[in-house]
Design a protein around this motif. Structure first.
Motif, PDB file in Angstrom:
ATOM      1  N   LEU A 156       5.476  -6.996   2.206  1.00 53.49           N
ATOM      2  CA  LEU A 156       4.662  -6.531   1.085  1.00 53.49           C
ATOM      3  C   LEU A 156       5.226  -5.230   0.531  1.00 53.49           C
ATOM      4  O   LEU A 156       5.518  -4.299   1.300  1.00 53.49           O
ATOM      5  CB  LEU A 156       3.208  -6.317   1.520  1.00 53.49           C
ATOM      6  N   PRO A 157       5.377  -5.108  -0.779  1.00 57.51           N
ATOM      7  CA  PRO A 157       5.851  -3.851  -1.370  1.00 57.51           C
ATOM      8  C   PRO A 157       4.763  -2.792  -1.305  1.00 57.51           C
ATOM      9  O   PRO A 157       3.564  -3.104  -1.371  1.00 57.51           O
ATOM     10  CB  PRO A 157       6.161  -4.234  -2.815  1.00 57.51           C
ATOM     11  N   VAL A 158       5.149  -1.570  -1.175  1.00 55.06           N
ATOM     12  CA  VAL A 158       4.206  -0.455  -1.081  1.00 55.06           C
ATOM     13  C   VAL A 158       4.514   0.555  -2.185  1.00 55.06           C
ATOM     14  O   VAL A 158       5.679   0.916  -2.392  1.00 55.06           O
ATOM     15  CB  VAL A 158       4.280   0.235   0.297  1.00 55.06           C
ATOM     16  N   MET A 172      -0.315  -7.921  -2.854  1.00 51.59           N
ATOM     17  CA  MET A 172       0.087  -9.247  -2.422  1.00 51.59           C
ATOM     18  C   MET A 172      -0.114 -10.199  -3.599  1.00 51.59           C
ATOM     19  O   MET A 172      -1.239 -10.511  -3.986  1.00 51.59           O
ATOM     20  CB  MET A 172      -0.762  -9.714  -1.232  1.00 51.59           C
ATOM     21  N   HIS A 173       0.971 -10.631  -4.193  1.00 55.24           N
ATOM     22  CA  HIS A 173       0.894 -11.478  -5.377  1.00 55.24           C
ATOM     23  C   HIS A 173       0.469 -12.893  -4.992  1.00 55.24           C
ATOM     24  O   HIS A 173       0.953 -13.462  -4.005  1.00 55.24           O
ATOM     25  CB  HIS A 173       2.242 -11.497  -6.102  1.00 55.24           C
ATOM     26  N   TYR A 230      -3.114 -11.911   7.636  1.00 56.25           N
ATOM     27  CA  TYR A 230      -3.744 -13.232   7.606  1.00 56.25           C
ATOM     28  C   TYR A 230      -3.714 -13.829   6.196  1.00 56.25           C
ATOM     29  O   TYR A 230      -3.461 -15.027   6.024  1.00 56.25           O
ATOM     30  CB  TYR A 230      -5.178 -13.084   8.120  1.00 56.25           C
ATOM     31  N   PHE A 231      -3.983 -12.986   5.174  1.00 57.02           N
ATOM     32  CA  PHE A 231      -4.013 -13.480   3.795  1.00 57.02           C
ATOM     33  C   PHE A 231      -2.674 -14.109   3.377  1.00 57.02           C
ATOM     34  O   PHE A 231      -2.651 -15.032   2.570  1.00 57.02           O
ATOM     35  CB  PHE A 231      -4.370 -12.349   2.833  1.00 57.02           C
ATOM     36  N   GLN A 232      -1.594 -13.569   3.912  1.00 54.94           N
ATOM     37  CA  GLN A 232      -0.281 -14.078   3.526  1.00 54.94           C
ATOM     38  C   GLN A 232      -0.053 -15.525   3.965  1.00 54.94           C
ATOM     39  O   GLN A 232       0.773 -16.228   3.381  1.00 54.94           O
ATOM     40  CB  GLN A 232       0.823 -13.190   4.114  1.00 54.94           C
ATOM     41  N   ASN A 263      -4.400 -11.898  -7.227  1.00 56.91           N
ATOM     42  CA  ASN A 263      -3.666 -10.979  -6.368  1.00 56.91           C
ATOM     43  C   ASN A 263      -4.643 -10.188  -5.497  1.00 56.91           C
ATOM     44  O   ASN A 263      -5.806 -10.000  -5.852  1.00 56.91           O
ATOM     45  CB  ASN A 263      -2.841 -10.009  -7.217  1.00 56.91           C
ATOM     46  N   ILE A 264      -4.152  -9.728  -4.369  1.00 59.78           N
ATOM     47  CA  ILE A 264      -4.956  -8.902  -3.463  1.00 59.78           C
ATOM     48  C   ILE A 264      -4.256  -7.556  -3.302  1.00 59.78           C
ATOM     49  O   ILE A 264      -3.065  -7.497  -2.980  1.00 59.78           O
ATOM     50  CB  ILE A 264      -5.141  -9.577  -2.097  1.00 59.78           C
ATOM     51  N   ILE A 265      -5.018  -6.489  -3.543  1.00 64.56           N
ATOM     52  CA  ILE A 265      -4.483  -5.134  -3.452  1.00 64.56           C
ATOM     53  C   ILE A 265      -5.122  -4.437  -2.259  1.00 64.56           C
ATOM     54  O   ILE A 265      -6.349  -4.352  -2.168  1.00 64.56           O
ATOM     55  CB  ILE A 265      -4.768  -4.320  -4.731  1.00 64.56           C
ATOM     56  N   LEU A 266      -4.302  -3.947  -1.358  1.00 72.69           N
ATOM     57  CA  LEU A 266      -4.782  -3.106  -0.262  1.00 72.69           C
ATOM     58  C   LEU A 266      -4.580  -1.651  -0.684  1.00 72.69           C
ATOM     59  O   LEU A 266      -3.449  -1.235  -0.948  1.00 72.69           O
ATOM     60  CB  LEU A 266      -4.023  -3.388   1.025  1.00 72.69           C
ATOM     61  N   VAL A 267      -5.661  -0.894  -0.745  1.00 70.54           N
ATOM     62  CA  VAL A 267      -5.620   0.510  -1.166  1.00 70.54           C
ATOM     63  C   VAL A 267      -6.002   1.377   0.028  1.00 70.54           C
ATOM     64  O   VAL A 267      -7.036   1.154   0.666  1.00 70.54           O
ATOM     65  CB  VAL A 267      -6.573   0.774  -2.345  1.00 70.54           C
ATOM     66  N   VAL A 268      -5.159   2.369   0.323  1.00 70.96           N
ATOM     67  CA  VAL A 268      -5.402   3.273   1.455  1.00 70.96           C
ATOM     68  C   VAL A 268      -5.429   4.704   0.923  1.00 70.96           C
ATOM     69  O   VAL A 268      -4.408   5.393   0.911  1.00 70.96           O
ATOM     70  CB  VAL A 268      -4.324   3.122   2.536  1.00 70.96           C
TER      71      VAL A 268
END
Length: 567
Positions: free
Chosen positions: A106-108, A124-125, A162-164, A172-177
Motif C-alpha cells: 500500500l502506498p503511504v 487501498m484502491h 484483510y481488506f486486500q 477505495n478505502i483510506i486508512l488515516v493515522v
C-alpha cells in the motif's frame, strides 16, 4: 363575511384583545414551560419511532464477515509491536506504520499541517471501482480519553491487511493515522478536499476507531455521532452499524446508556444528554468524527468499552460489515434522516416531532417583545421619533460584539480565563448606571427590539442547529421578564440580566464540566470552525447588551403609567 363579522363583534364585546395583551408576560412564560414539557413527552411510547434501514441497498448483516478468530493472532502480533512504540516519538511511530503498510503493498502519503506532527494516510484502491468514491478508516494515535490507541491501531493494520484479500470493493478505502482526532485530523480533511495530491475520490463515510488498552476482549461499544454546527450523519449509517452489532450479539450504548436498559427514564436522559452534547460538540470530548463536518461525509466514532466479554475480532467485524454495506451503495446517503434526536440505539425522534418545542420558544420571545411595547405604558406613536436612536444603539451593540468576536479568539489562554468573569460582571455596572431620559419610550422599544432579535435568531437556527437554538432560548428566557419586573424592582431586573448573561453561563459551564469550557469553545472556533462562539457573541450577546443598556434609562417612577390618551 357574516361569520367573520360576528366573531369580531364577539371579541370586541368580550374585550378579549386588551385581556390578551395584559396576559402576554404569562403567555410568554407558559410557552417556555411547554417547550420543555413537549420534549419531556417525546420518550413516551407512541411519540418516538423504532430505528430502521431506509436504503435497502445497504443490506447490513446479509453477508458473512471472514474477519474471525483466524485473524486473532495477526491483531495480537500488531498490538505487541505497537505497544512497544508508546514511548517513542510520533515520527518514529509513523515510520514503523509506513513500513508495515508498504510491506502490504500500500502506498503511504503524508500531510504536513504546519502546527503538529504529520498525518499519514494510505489508499487501498478498489479492484472494481472507478477511483471516484472512498471510505475512510481513521485511527488516531491518541483517543478521546487521552489514552494510547493501542488496540485500534492494531485492528486498523489487521483490517487493511484483510481488506486486500477481498475483491468485492467498489469504493477505495483510506486508512488515516493522525496524531489525534482534533485539529490535526480536521486539517487533513480540509487539505484532502483542497490541496492534497494523493486522493481517492469523494469520501462517502468515515469511521473513527477507539480501542485503548483493553487487550483481547471488550464488553460493549459506545457510539458518538454529534458533528459540528448541528450536523449529524445519515441515520442509516448508525442503524447499519448497530444492526451489525446486534447480529454479533454485542450491546451498544448512546450517551453512556446501554441498549440493555431501555425505559422511559433512560430514553429521557439520552434525549437531553444528546442535546447537550450537540451544543458543546467541538468544545469538549472531541472524538474525531467532528472533523468531517461540513463536507457531506457521514461519520461516527465507535469506541470499545470494558475488558471482558467479546473477542477483539468481533469489534473488527462491525467495521468490516459496515464498510461492506456502504460499499453496496450506488449513490450518496439520502434516504434516511439527517435531522433527528436519538433516544437509544434502537429509537429516535424525527425533526417534525421535536421542532415545535423550539418554535414555542421563538413565539415566547415574540410575545415578550409585544409585552415590552404594549404593557409598558409608553406611547406607541412616539416610537418612530426615536427610531434613529434605536438603530444607533442596536448597531453600536453589534459593532462592539463584532470587535469581541475578533479580539477574544486572538487572546492567550491565560487571558481567556478572565474574559467570562469580566463580562459576566457587566450587570453590576449597569445596575449602578442611571441615564437621564425624558421618557421610557426608547428604553422599552429597545427591549422589544432585542427580544425580537432573539426570536429571529432562534427561528434561523431551528433546523440547522436545533440544539443550540433550544439552549439559547432557554438560557436567555429571563430577559423576557425584564420589561415586567423593572416596573416594580430594578434589582430584580438586574438579577434577570445576571442569569441570562452568556458569559455568566460560561462561568457556570466551567464549573459544571470541570474544565476551562470557554477556552475550549474558542479553540473549537479557531481549530475546527465550530461557529457556536459566533452565534453567541453576534446573536445572543448583542441582544443582551441592548436590554441591559435600556434598563439604565428607564425611570421606575414613571414606568407602567398609562398615557392620557390610553386612559
Amino acid at each position: 363575511m357574516a361569520l367573520a363579522e360576528k366573531v369580531l363583534r364577539k371579541i370586541h364585546k368580550l374585550n378579549l384583545i386588551p385581556k390578551s395583551i395584559r396576559l402576554l408576560p404569562r403567555l410568554s412564560f407558559v410557552l417556555a414551560v411547554f417547550s420543555i414539557l413537549w420534549l419531556a413527552t417525546l420518550p413516551q411510547d407512541g411519540n418516538y419511532r423504532n430505528c430502521y434501514i431506509s436504503e435497502n441497498a445497504l443490506m447490513p448483516g446479509q453477508v458473512t464477515s471472514y474477519f474471525r478468530e483466524s485473524e486473532w493472532n495477526i491483531v495480537r502480533g500488531y498490538r505487541h509491536e505497537i505497544k512497544q512504540l508508546e514511548q517513542k516519538p510520533i515520527e518514529q511511530r509513523n515510520e514503523v506504520i509506513t513500513q508495515w503498510l508498504q510491506d502490504l503493498g500500500l502506498p503511504v502519503s503524508r500531510h504536513h499541517n504546519g502546527f503538529t506532527n504529520d498525518t499519514i494516510y494510505s489508499i487501498m484502491h478498489a479492484s472494481r471501482g472507478e477511483n471516484t468514491e472512498a471510505m475512510a478508516l481513521v485511527v488516531p494515535w491518541i483517543n478521546s480519553d487521552n489514552e494510547f490507541n493501542e488496540g485500534a491501531m492494531a485492528l486498523g493494520m489487521a483490517l487493511m491487511r484483510y481488506f486486500q484479500r477481498i475483491s468485492v470493493w467498489s469504493k477505495n478505502i483510506i486508512l488515516v493515522v493522525p496524531p489525534d482526532g482534533k485539529q490535526s485530523l480536521r486539517s487533513w480533511v480540509n487539505a484532502y478536499h483542497t490541496s492534497l495530491d494523493d486522493t481517492a475520490g469523494s469520501i462517502e463515510a468515515a469511521i473513527i476507531m477507539e480501542y485503548g488498552k483493553q487487550g483481547d476482549n471488550f464488553q460493549y461499544y459506545d457510539m458518538f455521532y454529534e458533528g459540528l454546527n448541528g450536523q449529524l450523519p445519515n441515520l442509516d449509517l448508525l442503524n447499519t452499524a448497530n444492526q451489525i452489532g446486534q447480529h454479533e450479539g454485542i450491546s451498544s450504548s448512546v450517551q453512556g446508556i446501554s441498549d440493555r436498559a431501555i425505559n422511559f427514564t433512560n430514553r429521557l436522559k439520552t434525549l437531553f444528554a444528546g442535546i447537550l452534547r450537540l451544543v458543546v460538540a467541538g468544545s469538549r470530548d472531541v472524538h474525531g468524527h467532528e472533523a468531517f463536518s461540513g463536507w457531506q461525509i457521514q461519520a461516527f466514532t465507535i469506541k470499545a468499552k470494558g475488558s471482558q466479554g467479546h473477542d477483539v475480532t468481533q469489534f473488527g467485524r462491525i467495521i468490516d460489515s459496515t464498510f461492506r454495506s456502504v460499499n453496496n451503495l450506488l449513490e450518496k446517503f439520502h434516504q434516511s434522516f439527517f435531522f433527528y434526536l436519538m433516544l437509544s440505539p434502537k429509537h429516535f425522534v424525527s425533526i417534525g416531532t421535536y421542532l415545535p418545542s423550539a418554535v414555542m420558544l421563538a413565539v415566547a420571545y415574540a410575545f415578550g417583545a409585544l409585552n415590552a411595547i404594549l404593557n409598558s405604558g409608553i406611547d406607541i406613536e412616539q416610537i418612530p421619533q426615536h427610531l434613529s436612536k434605536l438603530l444607533t444603539t442596536a448597531v453600536t451593540s453589534e459593532v462592539i460584539c463584532v470587535g469581541l468576536s475578533i479580539i477574544v479568539p486572538q487572546t492567550s489562554l491565560v487571558t481567556l480565563k478572565y474574559v467570562p468573569l469580566t463580562l459576566s460582571a457587566l450587570p453590576l455596572f449597569f445596575a449602578n448606571s442611571h441615564r437621564q431620559q425624558a421618557s421610557n419610550t426608547t428604553g422599552f422599544a429597545l427591549i422589544g427590539l432585542a427580544l425580537l432579535i432573539i426570536a429571529f435568531l432562534i427561528t434561523a437556527l431551528l433546523i440547522v442547529h436545533f440544539a443550540l437554538a433550544l439552549t439559547i432560548g432557554l438560557l436567555a428566557i429571563p430577559l423576557t421578564f425584564v420589561p415586567t419586573v423593572i416596573q416594580r424592582n430594578r434589582k430584580l431586573a438586574v438579577l434577570c440580566l445576571v442569569t441570562s448573561n452568556p458569559f455568566f453561563v460560561f462561568v457556570l459551564a466551567n464549573g459544571y464540566f470541570g474544565e476551562d469550557f470557554f477556552a475550549n469553545l474558542i479553540a473549537s472556533w479557531n481549530q475546527l470552525q465550530c461557529w457556536t462562539w459566533l452565534v453567541v457573541i453576534l446573536g445572543w450577546f448583542p441582544a443582551w447588551l441592548m436590554i441591559a443598556y435600556a434598563t439604565t434609562g428607564i425611570s421606575i417612577s414613571q414606568a407602567g403609567k398609562k398615557t392620557e390618551k390610553e386612559e
